[in-house]
Design an enzyme around this catalytic site. Structure first.
Site: not given
Ligand SMILES: *Cc1c(COP(=O)(O)O)cnc(C)c1O
Length: 422
Positions: A382, A232-233, A207, A127
């Site tokens: 997606r 939030y996912k 992560d 990411f």
């Molecule tokens: C969505 C996501 C994030 C988002 O990080 P934020 O700090 O909440 O913006 C980080 N890492 C991964 C792998 C994600 O899918």
């Protein structure tokens, strides 16, 4: 009856043991097919009541007394529930800050714990925020640090062996990957990579943003050191809800939080001037938590725990399999590619489909046919499957509507420029 019949999807819905959980969510328009729960999960109905109480009663009436009536405990209490979704102990997980900030904290903590070692291993399908933060840390730490970014072949998956071979046996301090890749949905072998990092004397940081709540994770069993993730996912915690971090119990004392804030201080309200880290996961807190957002997380996690991660995974696999079968029959003939692993065990809970006109197809799906996936640059759509509320019929109709867009070339009237949020 074959997989291509609507009756087949309807039958799967009828036999689905999790079907009743859809009622736990606010669904204002049953004709809109929401397939972006891997980006922003739906609103659990119980969260509406919880937030109403948090505002009206806890903030409105209890005011500052609220801190001693559940607010101070909330990061550890909710962390303890997340722990059950990721194979950890309750005292190994705490809720704080954003995933990006937690990632920063744990990378710095890991590097401090491995002095004399300067290599960090990651890969190109990670990411972006993780890559950006790693680049910044390497720059700030100077010449003794370097980032090894393993490249993918085709952008879908990086073979475990390529990661393992990139780990320098004497120099590697940290291996960090997204457990489920955000674009392709490819799933890493946590055990094999964790073992390889440990053999080299390195720590590993996972992560879990695209795994938690959708894919079984066994942090303790695989002896993973560190992890972070979003709420939030698939956890349905609400836009910008605070994230979580995991530190294996035996590493909590040796590791230090690089952001020494007062919420991580031992005996915080003594207001002493010298920093001394609190025991356990509390030391990884920084400042005052966003209580309203924090309390909004809990309901969604409770629903997931009631459904059980094993049943969620079984349904998610059946659903991604159905989607792929429909893609193969209906979309592949139009040149749409499968940009996710074909094997269920190598895949998380979303499926990416590729097409040179993916951006415009995505817009036609959203604006004309009431299907909401998302678009990832340059050519990926997606389809996120949240088994708590996604039905098999949703998937059927989504693929059917995408076929219609391609057959009738409905996308050609849309411009090719990219909106701010895709
Ligand atoms: C969505 C996501 C994030 C988002 O990080 P934020 O700090 O909440 O913006 C980080 N890492 C991964 C792998 C994600 O899918």
């Amino acid at each position: 009856m074959t997989t291509l019949d609507l009756a087949y999807a309807q039958d799967l819905d009828r036999r689905d043991p999790l079907a009743g959980f859809r009622d736990e969510f606010l669904i204002d328009d049953p004709n809109t097919i929401y397939l972006d729960g891997n980006s922003l999960g739906r609103l659990p109905k119980r969260t509406v009541a919880r937030l109403y109480n948090a505002v009206e009663v806890e903030w409105g009436k209890r005011l500052v007394r609220g801190w001693n009536e559940g607010w101070m405990d909330a990061p550890a209490r909710i962390g303890g529930k997340i722990a059950r979704l990721i194979g950890a102990q309750a005292d190994e997980v705490i809720v704080a800050d954003s995933t990006s900030v937690n990632f920063y904290k744990l990378v710095q903590a890991a590097l401090d714990a491995r002095p004399g070692r300067g290599q960090i291993v990651t890969e190109t399908v990670n990411f972006p925020t993780d890559s950006y933060i790693l680049q910044g840390i390497v720059r700030a730490r100077g010449a003794n640090y370097r980032l090894t970014t393993v490249d993918s072949t085709g952008g879908i998956v990086i073979p475990t062996q390529a990661i393992v071979e990139a780990i320098h046996p004497d120099e590697c301090a940290l291996v960090t990957l997204s457990h489920t890749a955000f674009k392709s949905g490819a799933l890493y072998d946590m055990q094999a990579i964790t073992d390889a990092a440990h053999r080299a004397g390195a720590l590993v940081l996972w992560d879990l943003s695209h795994s938690v709540g959708a894919v079984p994770v066994e942090l303790d069993q695989s002896k993973a050191d560190l992890a972070v993730g979003c709420t939030y996912k698939y956890l349905n915690g609400g836009p910008g809800a605070p994230a979580f971090l995991y530190v294996r119990r035996d590493l909590q004392e040796p590791l230090s939080n690089p952001i020494q804030g007062w919420f991580g201080q031992r005996d915080q309200f003594a207001m002493g001037l010298e920093y001394a880290p609190a025991a356990g996961m509390t030391r990884f807190l920084v400042g005052t938590p966003p209580i309203l957002s924090l309390l909004a997380i809990e309901g969604g996690i409770d629903v997931l725990l009631e459904a059980g991660i094993a049943r969620l995974r079984a349904k998610s696999i059946a659903q991604t399999e159905l989607l792929i079968a429909l893609w193969e029959a209906w979309l592949k003939p139009f040149g749409v590619t499968l940009n996710s692993p074909r094997e269920a065990k190598e895949r998380g809970s979303h499926v990416s489909l590729g097409h040179p006109d993916a951006l415009r197809i995505d817009r036609a799906l959203i604006e004309e046919l009431r299907v909401i996936p998302d678009f990832r640059y340059p050519d990926n759509i997606r389809f996120g499957i949240a088994p708590l509320y996604t039905s098999f019929v949703d998937i059927y109709h989504a693929m059917e509507r995408m076929r219609q867009i391609l057959a009738d070339k409905l996308y050609t009237k849309y411009p090719t420029d990219r909106p701010t949020v895709t």
